[in-house]
Scaffold this motif. Structure first.
Motif, mmCIF file in Angstrom:
data_model
loop_
_atom_site.group_PDB
_atom_site.id
_atom_site.type_symbol
_atom_site.label_atom_id
_atom_site.label_comp_id
_atom_site.label_asym_id
_atom_site.label_seq_id
_atom_site.Cartn_x
_atom_site.Cartn_y
_atom_site.Cartn_z
ATOM 1 N N PHE A 214 -26.725 10.656 -40.760
ATOM 2 C CA PHE A 214 -26.447 9.559 -39.842
ATOM 3 C C PHE A 214 -24.950 9.302 -39.790
ATOM 4 O O PHE A 214 -24.308 9.084 -40.816
ATOM 5 C CB PHE A 214 -27.183 8.303 -40.308
ATOM 6 N N ILE A 215 -24.412 9.314 -38.590
ATOM 7 C CA ILE A 215 -22.999 8.981 -38.369
ATOM 8 C C ILE A 215 -22.983 7.740 -37.481
ATOM 9 O O ILE A 215 -23.376 7.791 -36.307
ATOM 10 C CB ILE A 215 -22.234 10.131 -37.683
ATOM 11 N N ARG A 216 -22.520 6.628 -38.004
ATOM 12 C CA ARG A 216 -22.630 5.369 -37.276
ATOM 13 C C ARG A 216 -21.580 5.229 -36.183
ATOM 14 O O ARG A 216 -20.504 5.831 -36.249
ATOM 15 C CB ARG A 216 -22.541 4.189 -38.233
ATOM 16 N N THR A 217 -21.925 4.394 -35.215
ATOM 17 C CA THR A 217 -20.980 4.084 -34.138
ATOM 18 C C THR A 217 -20.821 2.574 -33.994
ATOM 19 O O THR A 217 -20.514 2.063 -32.919
ATOM 20 C CB THR A 217 -21.461 4.675 -32.799
ATOM 21 N N GLN A 228 -19.769 -2.838 -31.967
ATOM 22 C CA GLN A 228 -19.759 -1.440 -31.549
ATOM 23 C C GLN A 228 -18.349 -0.860 -31.668
ATOM 24 O O GLN A 228 -17.351 -1.564 -31.472
ATOM 25 C CB GLN A 228 -20.245 -1.318 -30.108
ATOM 26 N N TYR A 229 -18.274 0.418 -31.991
ATOM 27 C CA TYR A 229 -16.986 1.100 -32.054
ATOM 28 C C TYR A 229 -16.344 1.117 -30.666
ATOM 29 O O TYR A 229 -17.024 1.034 -29.642
ATOM 30 C CB TYR A 229 -17.163 2.538 -32.518
ATOM 31 N N SER A 230 -15.035 1.251 -30.646
ATOM 32 C CA SER A 230 -14.309 1.434 -29.396
ATOM 33 C C SER A 230 -14.660 2.814 -28.833
ATOM 34 O O SER A 230 -15.161 3.685 -29.565
ATOM 35 C CB SER A 230 -12.811 1.349 -29.645
ATOM 36 N N PRO A 231 -14.410 3.063 -27.552
ATOM 37 C CA PRO A 231 -14.691 4.391 -26.985
ATOM 38 C C PRO A 231 -14.007 5.513 -27.765
ATOM 39 O O PRO A 231 -14.583 6.587 -27.950
ATOM 40 C CB PRO A 231 -14.135 4.274 -25.562
ATOM 41 N N GLU A 232 -12.776 5.266 -28.213
ATOM 42 C CA GLU A 232 -12.058 6.298 -28.972
ATOM 43 C C GLU A 232 -12.732 6.558 -30.322
ATOM 44 O O GLU A 232 -12.880 7.715 -30.733
ATOM 45 C CB GLU A 232 -10.602 5.864 -29.195
ATOM 46 N N GLU A 233 -13.132 5.489 -31.008
ATOM 47 C CA GLU A 233 -13.802 5.639 -32.305
ATOM 48 C C GLU A 233 -15.154 6.324 -32.140
ATOM 49 O O GLU A 233 -15.538 7.162 -32.959
ATOM 50 C CB GLU A 233 -13.989 4.263 -32.958
ATOM 51 N N LYS A 234 -15.837 5.970 -31.078
ATOM 52 C CA LYS A 234 -17.143 6.583 -30.837
ATOM 53 C C LYS A 234 -16.988 8.074 -30.528
ATOM 54 O O LYS A 234 -17.801 8.898 -30.963
ATOM 55 C CB LYS A 234 -17.842 5.880 -29.678
#
Length: 378
Positions: A214-217, A228-234
């Motif tokens: 599992f890799i979280r977002t 939620q992560y930012s688009p860049e982090e996601k």
């Protein structure tokens, strides 16, 4: 249906079968016995409408009660000695499992003692209500069952020392009445759910075992607020997940090692059945063959890569059949119970109830009230 939390703990709604499971099961064995004592029979296991909000006492009056009468539901009355039998046994059972320091526990400002009092009130209210319901169906104990009640009452009362009898204000007649009502409550439950088909197919109850990465977002702060992560982090999380997927699909790859290295969730194996986890995770997992690795599965909380360990877990599937049948029974009973209980007048002697508390006496050790019942009615 439960969805996987962002922290990835406890698996996506499944059961942890890793190395720590045997230790947890041993630790919870005593707690399971306690739960059985508190919730003996399905009639006390989370039935729809059978919690305190429904079966509990809502209309509060403090006049017109007989001496030692704690509450009344229509023609059914509950006395202080009856409450004390339940309360004393519950207290002693908790201490036998968790130790005396358990009473230092509180949640949201509510002490465990207050919580146990509420539980006892709800249990007794439910039993009394179900005795009224038995009258609607002309359900009654037969001679053999009444004899078992007498024998169980004699056995339990005979096990009590003088301090215990005085603390609970118990007589053998009071114990016999409690056992009678409890047996009748169980019997009317069985009567109402008698037509539920207990046969569940392997396919319906099939339980599989998987491991996953599992890799979280998203992240969760100390207050439980998810962000939620930012688009860049996601995008970075997805790139990492795709890289791991490539490694997992390489010939001779060690999936377990990849789990231990990369997964941001639990790192053990999990077993679950249909309807117990996020639909997208379930669909992907149930379509895998043994040792097959899934593609990248995107959910609200992150990315999954699943490896199927077993497409059919016999032990867990059989256990899941029991859960499915019991769920259906609770639903059917709950429908009948909800309609019935809504029409009842319920009153609580608030003044007396406020005075009810645990008894502190080293000579009091009785905790076998429900165990002895079980010996005669199992």
């Amino acid at each position: 249906m439960k969805a996987m939390g962002c922290k990835g703990k406890g698996g996506p709604g499944g059961k942890n079968l890793g190395a720590g499971e045997s230790r947890r099961r041993k630790r919870l064995k005593g707690a399971g016995r306690l739960a059985a004592m508190l919730l003996l029979g399905l009639l006390l296991l989370g039935l729809t409408g059978c919690g305190k909000s429904q079966a509990g006492i809502r209309l509060v009056l403090t006049t017109g009660f007989k001496k030692n009468e704690v509450f009344r539901i229509e023609s059914m009355s509950c006395t202080l000695p009856e409450v004390m039998v339940y309360l004393v046994n519950t207290k002693e059972q908790y201490e036998s499992v968790y130790g005396e320091k358990i009473w230092e526990t509180s949640l949201n400002g509510v002490t465990l003692e207050e919580s146990i009092k509420d539980t006892v009130l709800a249990q007794l209210a439910q039993v009394k209500t179900m005795n009224l319901l038995a009258g609607q169906y002309d359900v009654a104990l037969n001679e053999e069952e009444r004899q078992k009640v007498k024998e169980a009452a004699a056995a339990y009362f005979g096990s009590l020392n003088q301090a215990e009898r005085e603390a609970m204000q118990a007589t053998e007649d009071i114990i016999e009445n409690l056992y009678t009502e409890f047996a009748l409550a169980n019997k009317v439950y069985e009567y109402i759910i008698k037509d539920i088909n207990p046969e569940i197919s392997d396919d319906e109850a099939r339980t599989i075992t998987v491991r996953y990465i599992f890799i979280r977002t998203c992240s969760v702060d100390s207050a439980g607020v998810k962000t939620q992560y930012s688009p860049e982090e996601k995008a970075k999380a997805r790139a990492l997940a795709e890289e791991i997927l490539g490694l997992a699909r390489e010939e001779g790859s060690d999936f377990e090692e990849l789990v231990l290295t990369y997964s941001e969730g639990e790192k053990n194996t999990y077993s679950f059945g249909k309807g117990e986890t996020e639909k997208i995770f379930e669909d992907a997992a149930f379509n895998l063959g043994t040792d097959e690795v899934s593609g990248l599965i995107e959910t609200e909380n992150g990315y999954y890569i699943i490896k199927c360990i077993s497409t059919f877990n016999r032990e867990e599937t059989d256990a899941n059949k029991v859960k499915i049948v019991e769920k259906r029974r609770r639903e059917v009973f709950g429908q009948e119970y909800d309609v019935f209980v809504a029409s009842l007048t319920r009153t609580l002697n608030e003044e007396l109830w406020a005075k009810v508390s645990f008894v502190e006496d080293d000579e009091i050790e009785t905790k076998d009230f429900f165990d002895i019942y079980n010996q005669y009615f199992s």
